[in-house]
Enzyme design. Structure first.
Site, PDB file in Angstrom:
ATOM      1  N   ASP B 330      34.520  25.423  31.201  1.00 15.45           N
ATOM      2  CA  ASP B 330      34.675  24.111  31.826  1.00 15.45           C
ATOM      3  C   ASP B 330      36.074  23.937  32.416  1.00 15.45           C
ATOM      4  O   ASP B 330      37.067  24.390  31.835  1.00 15.45           O
ATOM      5  CB  ASP B 330      34.437  23.044  30.747  1.00 15.45           C
ATOM      6  CG  ASP B 330      34.398  21.639  31.316  1.00 15.45           C
ATOM      7  OD1 ASP B 330      33.418  21.327  32.022  1.00 15.45           O
ATOM      8  OD2 ASP B 330      35.340  20.864  31.051  1.00 15.45           O
ATOM      9  N   GLU B 359      33.859  26.949  35.751  1.00 20.13           N
ATOM     10  CA  GLU B 359      33.563  25.779  36.567  1.00 20.13           C
ATOM     11  C   GLU B 359      34.846  25.483  37.337  1.00 20.13           C
ATOM     12  O   GLU B 359      35.821  24.992  36.752  1.00 20.13           O
ATOM     13  CB  GLU B 359      33.187  24.579  35.691  1.00 20.13           C
ATOM     14  CG  GLU B 359      32.864  23.334  36.514  1.00 20.13           C
ATOM     15  CD  GLU B 359      33.248  22.025  35.837  1.00 20.13           C
ATOM     16  OE1 GLU B 359      32.553  21.038  36.067  1.00 20.13           O
ATOM     17  OE2 GLU B 359      34.267  21.978  35.100  1.00 20.13           O
TER      18      GLU B 359
END
Lengths: 598, 598
Positions: B330, B359
């Site tokens: 993330d 990400e």
């Protein structure tokens, strides 16, 4: 930048827009390597296709004998076609998409060739898009460095109407500064000895062709001389005498536009069937046409028209054959790009040792694009740097030194970069510093020790200033075009300084093209050595410039003797540690190494 | 771009500012060639110095065994120093000055090395300026392509709280969509056969660590499992059973920040002498500290602190050893740049065939910077392109085709680019098209024939939509996180389509990485073939997509047989000229060449 305008990109917004435009379309912008090829050298052309153009194929249509290449979607009508190779994509964050990069290699060509090309790109079953809105580009193939005589050139920039009316002739007394003051070619001829004494080697004359204005940048005929200024015979005499005295003469050429009084324009607007209509770019005949910055009295010449181009090139050839030594080319970004290879072919074939340089107020990346068609460009960003430093006092010494390093690294050594502190289109340096000659002397000392050929705008050497700011309401650029002072009006001390500066530069090749190395002299100063890249060569110069209003001293390692000082209060004293140099406020000194032959 | 935000550069102004900032300072921005070096390969580092930095020297301080390099003005304290070479200047019009370019080459290193470096630049007698505000960079040296099993990966993205509560367990009934719905690890394990039937090969679980929120992107402990979701034993069982069934499992890792409930943070804010204070970046202890987009409940972890970094890397190693097969990382742009080589060293040494991707909502030029520390990044700009085309109908077929070509050309083939139509942070595709499954099927058909590993956000395959726009006032991203439908709530037709799509992709390597060639299908369509780069290989696929609300027919050369259709009204008929393909509105078809083995 301060109060004068360099080019058409004054704001960051405009500059960013230009960058975005250059990347978003189908653009070539003359990205070719090498830019100025030698005989037999292949040339790589690059193309960028922005995210909005769905092109996955591209072609170069080209000829090598000067014809206009023609083709469509990879098929040729005239010339050859080379398909470009897709070499990769590149993410562009401001455009939020990928650029496509294409490349093609054109074969090397023999000396004297003019290669002309255009580029088209298309996507799967889509229409062809021409790069740079259909621009035709060209390059001239030859080994054509600037002539040898340019190396020690010191240029004297004469605004003809304002230089000298001639013996026994008084200045005229016009109502305004845009009237006629009466300077003439004969006047220049009569002052050649003054110029020889000054030491300059090249005269650049403002336009001498027939023209309705005091500046002449709007000729009504390119094959004659403006009667106010003299006759062809007068120019002949000027050229002959100047040549006899070892000086060269450049004319100011304006290929982009001329006067609306030009006979071809008068015919073009009066006769709808005139062949001269094609010499111009009418958007709504006869009233609307392309012109110079909206000035309808200066229609732009359509140099894509073969007859108009021939007229211009014939004029170039005519004056070179007449005896001039080259041209300063006004507003060189104006004419279509492919004019320049033809221009080069003519200048080099008619007079191989002629020198031409452009007025390109766009920044160095654009100036580079004139390195094939001319020998170089007037160095506008150097002017800006010198004025920021010596005139406005905004740049510190290290910043100027850093700029000079980067500036020299950017341009090829063969690219001519005539340097200047001011010209007829901006406030005079001396006026902007409130008449403080110390600053002018210091700036000139720097100018004369850099690689660009120094240009002196007439009058600077004798203290000519002006009365009003060119940007003052109701005033204009004419403020910087006051008539040249003669006799007792001249500042003899400044003149002597300029004479010495010119003589020193001309006699010492290291001052023209020595390897410059910055050495420390604090924030308020600048010091650099100039030495030979040849390690065997021990001659060196040291240039020390005080950028402050205080007296400053510093000991520099080595034994140095003054070769030139800006003013009497500057001195150099030998000490145990080296040479202690003491400089008056805004004082400077050029020194040579002691072991150097005098 | 339309209603959802990709990254932090939504406006042209912000993007231009970023470009200007990147050029105006002393910047490296990890410009190294090659970016992801193999053992023994030298690495070239590039540096740009903007006009305002008077630097004419630059140095790389580096180590090859992981230590933090230290040095100043070319002298080293720890590691080695390599002086950079000035390689030229480049005029920059928006900055109105020259950039300086420097370059240095670091020697090749053996496999398993972590090279860590920082760059400094200085001018004559001036202070040293550290590139990129003192950033430390690093790279891991190894031949480490993504594992072989990634090639046919089809990823199933599970938002754990919303997937399945487990047999006999009802969904909870929270007051809002940000409450707990009761999905559990056991529930996933019980649904493994559903996932096997669907055909997916990789499960990506949203964060499973203890956390106060429904999404879990703010863990309070990285070494345990959130009790609501289950236990370590539950995860063990899930991993074992998934592995038995041939599936891999990825965890969602958030290295940038965690919950303010994390014990180290609680100690850091309560005890001024706590060693954990250094695990965070307090600007005014204990109240002000760096956190995730201003959210004070999610303090940013200071991964420059060795102990904090060790904790994070220990957690990475722990879960890989526990049995997980990699991570979806993330907000990968959050942690300091030099974290990633250590991350790579740990993932590759603990589990050589693990798969990790980031990400990174920044555009592709930034995503590329994660190609050394991870296997790749979630493909956000592809999502944008697919949504512009299939969801908003803003892009025409040729535009998407052109984008795909450029996109593929930009990334190295080994860079993993998991593709997705939607995720838990944006409106679901099906909702945005008003439930028009034709568009979803068409978009998925395109997605599944591109090189990126397809990701299915759970529920998409059975028609899960939402009730409100995530951008509607008072709503939020939770709108796209409704619980997974089971039993009769599932759209069996869509599910069957997804099963067929997955099966086809998995069985046909050409659909995973065939050479794509666009062929014409007008503005309202898109057709491309997928073939082997091996000329001996005659198998080919043809993908034809109708982007219009009209039935469309076209004859395609060659004999083609349908392999998959989006809906019943799509058909292919053999004709004398080839194969006539007829597609219903928003219909699509994958066909294989007739001579291809079945």
């Amino acid at each position: 930048m301060q109060d004068f305008i360099f080019g058409v990109l004054p704001s960051e917004t405009q500059r960013l827009k230009q960058v975005m435009d250059n990347r978003s379309g189908v653009t070539h912008r003359q990205l070719r390597i090498p830019f100025d090829p030698e005989p037999g050298q292949p040339v790589t052309l690059e193309l960028t296709v922005g995210p909005d153009f769905l092109c996955d194929r591209a072609w170069v249509y080209w000829t090598s004998h000067g014809e206009d290449p023609a083709g469509h979607m990879g098929s040729i009508t005239t010339g050859s076609c080379t398909e470009m190779e897709f070499v990769g994509s590149e993410w562009d964050t401001p455009l939020w998409g990928y650029l496509r990069r294409f490349r093609a290699v054109l074969p090397g060509q023999p000396a004297g060739s003019v290669v002309r090309y255009r580029i088209g790109a298309a996507g799967h079953r889509s229409e062809e898009v021409l790069a740079d809105d259909g621009a035709v580009y060209s390059y001239y193939v030859d080994c054509d460095p600037a002539p040898e005589w340019v190396r020690e050139a010191v240029v004297y920039h004469i605004f003809v109407d304002r230089f000298y009316p001639g013996k026994g002739q008084a200045w005229l007394n016009p109502d305004s500064l845009s009237g006629f003051f009466g300077g003439r070619l004969k006047g220049i001829t009569e002052k050649l000895d003054y110029l020889v004494d000054l030491g300059v080697t090249v005269l650049w004359l403002s336009p001498v062709f027939p023209s309705p204005t005091h500046h002449g940048y709007d000729a009504s005929d390119y094959m004659d001389i403006e009667p106010r200024l003299g006759t062809k015979a007068d120019l002949r005499e000027l050229l002959d005498k100047a040549h006899q005295k070892g000086m060269r003469v450049l004319l100011d050429l304006v290929p982009n536009h001329w006067s609306s009084l030009h006979s071809t324009f008068q015919q073009a607007i009066s006769d709808p069937n005139s062949p001269y209509r094609e010499w111009y770019s009418f958007t709504d005949w006869p009233d609307q046409y392309e012109c110079f910055f909206g000035n309808k009295e200066m229609p732009k010449v359509n140099l894509s028209n073969p007859a108009a181009r021939k007229y211009m090139l014939d004029a170039v050839a005519y004056w070179l054959e007449f005896g001039v030594d080259g041209f300063r080319v006004d507003h060189a970004v104006g004419p279509v790009a492919d004019f320049w290879a033809d221009f080069r072919r003519v200048t080099r074939s008619v007079k191989p040792d002629s020198w031409t340089f452009g007025e390109v107020t766009d920044p160095p990346n654009v100036q580079m694009l004139f390195g094939n068609g001319m020998d170089g460009c007037l160095d506008f960003v150097l002017t800006e740097a010198l004025r920021e430093t010596f005139m406005y006092g905004v740049w510190c010494g290290p910043r100027l030194a850093d700029f000079l390093d980067r500036h020299d690294a950017w341009f090829p050594p063969a690219f001519s970069r005539p340097s200047f502190l001011d010209n007829h289109d901006m406030n005079r340096f001396l006026w902007k510093v409130g008449g403080d000659q110390r600053r002018l002397r210091l700036a000139a000392m720097c100018q004369f020790t850099l690689p660009g050929q120094p240009v002196i705008y007439h009058g600077t050497e004798v203290g000519l200033s002006q009365k009003h700011d060119v940007h003052e309401p109701g005033r204009g650029l004419e403020e910087a075009r006051l008539p040249h002072p003669w006799g007792e009006q001249q500042d003899q001390s400044l003149l002597a300084y300029y004479r010495a500066l010119i003589a020193l530069r001309r006699s010492q090749p290291l001052l023209q093209n020595g390897r410059r190395e910055t050495i420390g002299f604090g924030e308020d100063g600048l010091a650099y050595t100039l030495s030979s890249p040849d390690a065997e060569e021990h001659q060196r110069f040291l240039v020390v410039l005080n950028l402050s209003g205080e007296t400053r001293q510093q000991v520099f390692a080595g034994k140095w003797s003054p070769a030139l000082i800006t003013g009497a209060e500057c001195q150099a004293v030998e000490t145990n540690e080296g040479t202690e140099i003491s400089l008056a406020p805004w004082g400077g000194m050029i020194l040579h190494s002691r072991d150097m032959p005098q």
